[in-house]
Design a protein around this motif. Structure first.
Motif, PDB file in Angstrom:
ATOM      1  N   GLY A  35      -3.971   1.587  -0.887  1.00  0.00           N
ATOM      2  CA  GLY A  35      -2.691   2.734  -0.655  1.00  0.00           C
ATOM      3  C   GLY A  35      -3.218   2.889   0.613  1.00  0.00           C
ATOM      4  O   GLY A  35      -3.949   3.234   1.020  1.00  0.00           O
ATOM      5  N   VAL A  36      -2.199   3.949   0.908  1.00  0.00           N
ATOM      6  CA  VAL A  36      -1.715   4.100   2.864  1.00  0.00           C
ATOM      7  C   VAL A  36      -3.837   5.161   2.951  1.00  0.00           C
ATOM      8  O   VAL A  36      -3.877   4.269   4.427  1.00  0.00           O
ATOM      9  N   GLY A  37      -3.897   5.994   1.783  1.00  0.00           N
ATOM     10  CA  GLY A  37      -5.191   6.722   1.895  1.00  0.00           C
ATOM     11  C   GLY A  37      -6.352   5.766   2.771  1.00  0.00           C
ATOM     12  O   GLY A  37      -7.253   6.035   3.742  1.00  0.00           O
ATOM     13  N   ARG A  60       1.842   6.283  -7.068  1.00  0.00           N
ATOM     14  CA  ARG A  60       0.523   7.404  -7.533  1.00  0.00           C
ATOM     15  C   ARG A  60       1.375   8.486  -7.090  1.00  0.00           C
ATOM     16  O   ARG A  60       1.232   9.677  -7.834  1.00  0.00           O
ATOM     17  N   HIS A 104       0.766  -0.809   0.055  1.00  0.00           N
ATOM     18  CA  HIS A 104       0.087  -0.058   0.343  1.00  0.00           C
ATOM     19  C   HIS A 104       1.186   1.130  -0.344  1.00  0.00           C
ATOM     20  O   HIS A 104       0.440   2.190  -0.650  1.00  0.00           O
ATOM     21  N   THR A 161       1.302   4.137  -2.507  1.00  0.00           N
ATOM     22  CA  THR A 161       1.042   5.364  -2.833  1.00  0.00           C
ATOM     23  C   THR A 161       1.360   6.466  -3.560  1.00  0.00           C
ATOM     24  O   THR A 161       1.620   7.401  -3.929  1.00  0.00           O
ATOM     25  N   VAL A 165      -2.445  12.880  -1.450  1.00  0.00           N
ATOM     26  CA  VAL A 165      -2.744  11.712  -2.461  1.00  0.00           C
ATOM     27  C   VAL A 165      -3.737  11.060  -0.572  1.00  0.00           C
ATOM     28  O   VAL A 165      -4.312   9.877  -1.098  1.00  0.00           O
ATOM     29  N   ILE A 166      -3.229  11.068   0.094  1.00  0.00           N
ATOM     30  CA  ILE A 166      -3.625  10.386   1.363  1.00  0.00           C
ATOM     31  C   ILE A 166      -5.703  10.599   1.136  1.00  0.00           C
ATOM     32  O   ILE A 166      -5.953   9.748   2.122  1.00  0.00           O
ATOM     33  N   TRP A 215       0.399   4.214  10.265  1.00  0.00           N
ATOM     34  CA  TRP A 215       0.235   4.559   9.164  1.00  0.00           C
ATOM     35  C   TRP A 215       1.122   5.957   8.858  1.00  0.00           C
ATOM     36  O   TRP A 215       1.475   6.830   7.660  1.00  0.00           O
ATOM     37  N   GLU A 220      -7.166   9.191  -1.441  1.00  0.00           N
ATOM     38  CA  GLU A 220      -7.122   7.391  -1.470  1.00  0.00           C
ATOM     39  C   GLU A 220      -8.134   7.649  -0.563  1.00  0.00           C
ATOM     40  O   GLU A 220      -9.104   6.429  -0.580  1.00  0.00           O
TER      41      GLU A 220
END
Lengths: 265, 242
Positions: free
Chosen positions: B190-192, B51, B44, B48, B179-180, B210, B183
């Motif tokens: 992904g982390v989000g 991306r 993940h 991220t 981005v978080i 995280w 997501e």
């Protein structure tokens, strides 16, 4: 074929014929005519506002005359701007070096613009740096060089393209008296050795007398106030003194005051 | 830095004695979550990161092109400048919601959101860089009769490098936050999205784990950009103020 008035037989590299340039209602250059022959070093002297920079810009091709004709190496510098690539080089009052390029990379800039291959340009530029006494400083960045060294790089950059005409725009006036004198001597030696045509635009009498074959003094309103050959003056102290007084008078200054000003600069 | 981290860990530990685990877990519990996620869910982080890099690269390229057009082509300047200025006024949330409605593919959604948010930073900086181009250097290079491509190659692009690097340094942290956020709303990986999952299952230890990864990611990216800056701007003398 037009020939230079001062060197009959030699075609003029610079030819100004009844040139007028106005900015609004202000006439900066008024029916100016003069020629500079191949191999000549001519000083264009004048006080602030005499139109020296305007004349330089007209010759460089960054300005068009309102009337009259400007020709450089047989081309109209404004309308045939690109035709003078490699034929004309300028050394400015400040060194105008690119800080992200080393001394040799700055010196080769004009050659690369001319389209010379990189290795060939590097060899030529290194040679010119050595010629202006900068051997060993090729890989130094501009902030690692003194003011005099930077101006030498600027001169090497101008000479490296092997131009027919070198324009010097107050190139020595930002330097101290000793460095300026050394640089003028070195430049003149190189220019004469390679037969370069030079137009030195300056307000300093010392620069003009030391370097030029001929002096053109511009009066207020951009017309020729005095034109003098300095070739005989170079060898005779009395003539030098008389010439200095003549030019200073044309500039509207007292000789002693002018010398004092130059020493202070 | 070390003192600040020790203080934060101390505060977390003391807080964890008095409140429930889903509000503030102990540092040890968070450390266990970090180790667990690093071994099982590291993909993940890579997703991220991928991306983020792709969108930043696009925003940088497109922003540089738009900035150059604004700076060099007078006819298009006011039109593009108006578009960019309008873009800067649109909140990130608006782009996120629009992307959710407009695009089905989550990758397209996230790419679009990040690109629209980051692009104006580069475009406006490059435009400012061109406006700040020293006139005397331009006169010098034109005196050699350089054509437009040569002026761009030998003067404008090298002059703009510090502007690009400074903008990148400034937007990296902001881009990670965006981005978080994107997501969390627009993707299932992904982390989000993982943080959203951890929050919905009351796993505060995972939320903090995280967060730890994101801080490390930010510091690493900043260090990489600083390294590139050192390499690319080695000609620039460091000014020291006494």
């Amino acid at each position: 074929m037009t020939v230079s008035a001062h060197n009959p037989g030699l075609p003029p590299i610079i030819e100004l014929n009844s040139v007028i340039k106005e900015f609004g209602s202000y006439r900066a250059v008024d029916k100016l005519s003069f020629t500079v022959a191949k191999g000549e070093i001519v000083a264009l002297l004048g006080r602030t506002g005499a139109g020296k920079t305007t004349v330089l810009n007209l010759i460089m091709g960054t300005l068009a005359p309102d009337s009259g004709r400007v020709m450089v190496a047989g081309f109209d510098p404004f309308r045939q701007f690109s035709a003078l690539k490699g034929k004309l080089a300028v050394s400015f009052q400040t060194d105008r070096l690119l800080p992200w390029r080393t001394a040799v990379e700055n010196a080769e800039l004009g050659l690369l613009i001319q389209g010379k291959p990189k290795d060939q340009a590097r060899t030529i530029a290194s040679g010119w740096l050595a010629r202006v006494n900068l051997a060993g400083a090729e890989n130094k960045y501009t902030h690692e060089l003194s003011g005099g060294m930077r101006q030498r790089v600027s001169l090497a950059r101008a000479l490296a393209v092997d131009p027919e005409l070198v324009l010097l725009d107050e190139s020595f006036s930002q330097l101290d008296h000793v460095t300026s004198h050394e640089l003028r001597q070195d430049f003149c030696a190189v220019a004469r050795e390679y037969g370069k045509t030079c137009l030195l635009v300056t307000h300093r009498l010392d620069d003009a007398i030391e370097m030029a074959d001929r002096v053109i003094v511009l009066g207020p309103g951009g017309h020729v106030k005095l034109e003098l050959s300095l070739r005989e003056a170079a060898t005779d102290e009395t003539v030098v003194g008389r010439t200095r007084s003549q030019i200073a008078a044309a500039l509207g200054e007292d000789t002693g005051k002018q010398q004092q000003n130059e020493r202070e600069e | 830095m070390v003192v600040v981290v020790i203080c934060l860990l101390g505060a977390m530990e003391v807080s964890s004695w008095y409140v429930a685990e889903y509000i503030m877990p102990s540092p040890l519990k968070v450390a266990r979550a970090i180790v667990a996620l690093a071994t099982t869910d590291y993909t993940h982080v890579l997703i991220t990161l991928g991306r983020l890099c792709l969108a930043m690269l696009f925003a940088m390229t497109a922003g540089i092109i738009l900035g150059l057009v604004m700076g060099l082509f007078g006819v298009l300047r006011s039109f593009i400048k108006a578009l960019v200025v309008i873009d800067t006024g649109i909140p990130a949330l608006s782009w996120i919601l629009l992307a959710v409605f407009w695009f089905k593919n989550p990758e397209v959604r996230i790419f679009f959101i990040l690109a629209m948010i980051l692009l104006p930073f580069y475009a406006l900086t490059i435009y400012d860089g061109i406006r700040g181009l020293p006139r005397d250097l331009l006169d010098m290079i034109e005196s050699f009769r350089a054509n437009r491509t040569q002026v761009l190659r030998y003067l404008i692009i090298p002059h703009l490098v510090p502007y690009v690097l400074t903008t990148t340094k400034a937007v990296v942290g902001y881009a990670i936050r965006m981005v978080i956020f994107a997501e969390l709303v627009a993707s299932a990986v992904g982390v989000g999205s993982r943080m959203g999952l951890a929050q919905s299952t009351f796993r505060m230890d995972q939320v903090l784990a995280w967060t730890f990864f994101l801080i490390v990611l930010n510091i690493s990216l900043q260090a990489i950009v600083a390294g590139i800056e050192k390499l690319g701007l080695h000609w620039r003398p460091e000014a020291t103020v006494r």
